[in-house]
Scaffold this motif. Structure first.
Motif, PDB file in Angstrom:
ATOM      1  N   ASP A  81       1.013  -1.275   0.225  1.00 29.29           N
ATOM      2  CA  ASP A  81       0.074   0.023  -0.282  1.00 29.29           C
ATOM      3  C   ASP A  81       0.835   1.122  -0.400  1.00 29.29           C
ATOM      4  N   LYS A  82       2.280   1.585  -0.134  1.00 28.11           N
ATOM      5  CA  LYS A  82       3.229   1.737  -0.519  1.00 28.11           C
ATOM      6  C   LYS A  82       3.366   2.440  -2.267  1.00 28.11           C
ATOM      7  N   ALA A 105      -1.784   9.414  -4.231  1.00 24.76           N
ATOM      8  CA  ALA A 105      -1.672   9.336  -3.180  1.00 24.76           C
ATOM      9  C   ALA A 105      -3.444   8.593  -2.311  1.00 24.76           C
ATOM     10  N   GLU A 109       0.237   5.113   0.217  1.00 19.34           N
ATOM     11  CA  GLU A 109       0.520   6.106   1.060  1.00 19.34           C
ATOM     12  C   GLU A 109       2.364   6.693   0.640  1.00 19.34           C
ATOM     13  N   HIS A 111       5.902   8.272  -0.215  1.00 22.15           N
ATOM     14  CA  HIS A 111       7.353   8.436  -0.011  1.00 22.15           C
ATOM     15  C   HIS A 111       7.954   8.862  -0.011  1.00 22.15           C
TER      16      HIS A 111
END
Ligand code: GLY
Length: 263
Positions: A81-82, A105, A109, A111
């Motif tokens: 989920d990133k 987004a 998530e 980064h």
């Protein structure tokens, strides 16, 4: 499955070919100026091939001032989920990230990489339980380590490669079309680099461009015009779809460069 890269290809994030495509970075394959109209046509054929295999293709508008903007693979690496959004390794590509991060987004998530670390998603190959990450002219150790940190949190290992100066990205010379299998171009990687794989399909050097593949189970998409590679894939049990990648090859881009799979 946690700790294993998800090979689902339900959705692909792509971006229209830039009207400034003729200015795209080209250091390896270029033989002539690339043609924008031909590239647009080839991109449509590529989208059709993804859709024919069940992928929902999402296409963002071209980004002014970024001739390489259609190569979305470089701009995000998805880990569960990133979404890891790198600092791209070529200055002309810096700035492609914001609209991609904004789009992602909603579902991931985000980064962002710290300053100084660089990575192109084209240096990341997904193989079962690990990411193969190339340190190259685009990806530095800081970028590779940043990605490895996120992979580790997801239970996925990382194996770092030194990308040889014969090629731009790690994905230019290898891919993993199915669990346990690597396809690799002779003359770039060494057999010991790929010792972890249960099966390596070595593509002859002169057809090494076809080592970059997109697979759906035992159905595989490869670049058109590589008969020896095609034969090898058939012998390995794949059924084949080809896409004409001539214009994209002129600017050092391969099949996988044109999309990032996001679900
Ligand atoms: N032209 C593809 C790249 O340089 O990233």
């Amino acid at each position: 499955m946690p700790g294993t890269f998800d090979r689902t290809r339900g959705r692909a994030l792509t971006r229209e070919v830039s009207p400034e495509f003729v200015e795209a970075v080209s250091d390896f394959f270029n033989t002539r100026a690339p043609d924008y109209d031909a590239a647009r046509g080839a991109q449509e054929a590529y989208f059709a091939a993804l859709r024919a295999h069940g992928t929902d293709v999402v296409t963002l508008p071209a980004l002014s001032g970024h001739p390489d903007c259609s190569f979305t693979e470089d701009v995000a690496v998805i880990i569960d989920d990133k979404a890891v959004i790198p600092n791209l390794g070529h200055p002309s590509r810096d700035g492609e990230q914001d609209t991609i991060a904004e789009f992602l987004a909603d579902d991931f998530e985000i980064h962002r990489m710290p300053a100084g670390a660089t990575l192109d998603g084209g240096d990341v190959v997904f193989y079962d339980d690990r990411f193969l990450v190339g340190v190259s002219t685009r990806t530095n150790r800081g970028g590779a380590d940043f990605l490895a940190g996120h992979a580790k949190q997801a239970g996925i290992g990382t194996q770092i490669f030194e990308v040889p100066d014969t090629t731009l990205h790690l994905t230019t010379v290898c891919s993993s079309p199915r669990p346990g299998t690597m396809v690799a171009a002779q003359g770039h990687l060494k057999p010991e680099d790929l010792a972890f794989a249960e099966e390596v399909i070595w593509v002859p050097n002169e057809e090494g461009y076809a080592a970059n593949t997109i697979a759906y189970g035992d159905r595989i998409i490869i670049a058109d015009g590589y008969p020896k590679a095609r034969r090898l894939m058939l012998d390995a049990g794949f059924s084949i779809t080809t896409v004409d990648m001539t214009e994209f090859r002129e600017v050092d881009a391969s099949l996988t460069c044109l999309s990032v799979f996001i679900g």
